[in-house]
Design an enzyme around this catalytic site. Structure first.
Site, mmCIF file in Angstrom:
data_model
loop_
_atom_site.group_PDB
_atom_site.id
_atom_site.type_symbol
_atom_site.label_atom_id
_atom_site.label_comp_id
_atom_site.label_asym_id
_atom_site.label_seq_id
_atom_site.Cartn_x
_atom_site.Cartn_y
_atom_site.Cartn_z
ATOM 1 N N SER A 33 0.807 -1.226 0.000
ATOM 2 C CA SER A 33 0.000 0.000 0.000
ATOM 3 C C SER A 33 0.833 1.267 0.000
ATOM 4 C CB SER A 33 -0.947 0.016 1.207
ATOM 5 O OG SER A 33 -0.222 -0.061 2.419
ATOM 6 N N ASP A 320 -4.193 7.996 7.642
ATOM 7 C CA ASP A 320 -4.990 7.068 8.442
ATOM 8 C C ASP A 320 -4.054 6.398 9.430
ATOM 9 O OD1 ASP A 320 -3.683 4.982 7.106
ATOM 10 O OD2 ASP A 320 -5.389 4.511 5.795
ATOM 11 N N HIS A 323 -1.019 4.843 7.233
ATOM 12 C CA HIS A 323 -0.398 5.416 6.040
ATOM 13 C C HIS A 323 -0.130 6.918 6.175
ATOM 14 C CE1 HIS A 323 -2.779 1.851 4.693
ATOM 15 N NE2 HIS A 323 -1.647 1.600 4.065
#
Length: 345
Positions: A33, A320, A323
């Site tokens: 990610s 978040d 991240h």
């Protein structure tokens, strides 16, 4: 300040500071990610971010599948080398092989070096990312011809960024690997996979390769929440030890593989400085994230109905609970281009 103004300031500062003349033909990305620009949008998984408020500071204010409020580090790296300002996702049907000539991402949020990690959230395993690359290579050869395609692939910068999920999503959560390997042995297991992968893409034409280390994963907001606000020291120690092994691998492969330019990009220390003293980097906090309460929300828990989401993500190190914000991604990209990636200028 409006997104476009912030973006223009970022771009101007980035180009002025770095002064890079492009010597890289393309940015080719493998990973999780941290570098997924939207591949997970097109597979059946809950590890997705193709909904607001993700992407709210991206051009057009649209969610792209990037786990951030805007762009990610590989986007900034691409632009810094004189290429496009974003690296497209390979599985996105909106793009064609023409779009992928100057950059493409095969990354999948939630994946890792270990194939067992990718099964946790049903995402793309590393071996499949490699298969997509082989497919891409064939498509590029058909589009440009073998000679031109070979030149582009040889002069491309290959970025590999993964590993955090192997520990935080897999090893310390699921019992199989934990009982199969000691932490040290599991690190060696992952390094062997990294060795095989780098060797594979080398034999497929890759010569300029950046292997990215782990961040201080014990200081992610989710981990701090579980530790009552403190960083999880054990996880940070594992990250540092794993990074040492990755660095040693880079040194070994540079000796073993003729013509390779393999570098180790270590975000740990600069990221630690940002987390320890966020105000010196222009942030208000690194303890909590922008989305929701900032303590546990990510993915589907960070959505348009999540209350308390901040109004200015530039004040937060994390978007978040797992991240970074676009601003943090910019700082990390800036650091990488001026240090480990400077060899490719």
């Amino acid at each position: 300040m409006a997104f476009h103004s912030i973006a223009l300031i970022f771009i101007f500062q980035f180009q002025q500071i770095l002064g890079i003349d492009a010597k890289i033909s393309s940015i080719i990305v493998f990973g999780d990610s941290s570098v997924d620009s939207g591949n997970n949008n097109f597979i059946p998984t809950i590890s997705r971010s193709d909904f607001v408020p993700y992407g709210r500071d991206f051009e057009g204010g649209r969610p792209t599948g990037r786990f951030s409020n805007g762009r990610i580090a590989t986007d900034f790296i691409s632009e810094a080398f004189g290429l496009k300002p974003t690296v497209p996702a390979y599985l996105d049907p909106a793009y064609t092989i023409e779009d992928f000539v100057s950059g493409v991402s095969f990354a999948s949020a939630g994946t890792g070096f270990d194939s067992a990690t990718s099964t946790v959230l049903s995402v793309i395993p590393l071996w499949q990312e490699l298969e997509y690359y082989k497919e891409y290579k064939g498509r590029l050869e058909d589009y440009l011809g073998n000679k031109k395609a070979k030149k582009i692939l040889t002069e491309a910068l290959y970025i590999i960024s993964m590993g955090t999920n192997d520990f935080l999503e897999n090893y310390y959560v699921l019992p199989i690997r934990y009982f199969e390997f000691s932490p040290n042995d599991y690190q060696k297991f992952l390094v062997d996979i990294a060795r095989s992968f780098i060797t594979d893409i080398y034999h497929l034409g890759a010569r300029k390769i950046s292997l990215t280390g782990l961040p201080p994963m014990g200081c992610l907001p989710l981990q701090r929440t579980l530790q009552g606000g403190n960083c999880e020291a054990m996880y940070n120690h594992v990250a540092m030890e794993f990074n040492k092994k990755l660095k040693a691998l880079v040194e070994t492969l540079n000796d073993e593989l003729s013509g390779i330019q393999l570098v180790f990009s270590n975000p740990y220390h600069v990221f630690s400085k940002i987390i320890q003293d966020p105000r010196s980097f222009g942030f208000q906090t690194a303890v909590t994230a922008c989305c929701g309460t900032g303590t546990f929300e990510m993915g589907y828990q960070c959505n348009e109905f999540t209350p308390f989401t901040c109004t200015d993500a530039n004040q937060y190190v994390f978007w978040d609970s797992f991240h970074p914000t676009e601003k943090t991604n910019f700082i990390l990209a800036d650091y990488a281009v001026k240090t480990s990636l400077a060899i490719f200028k």
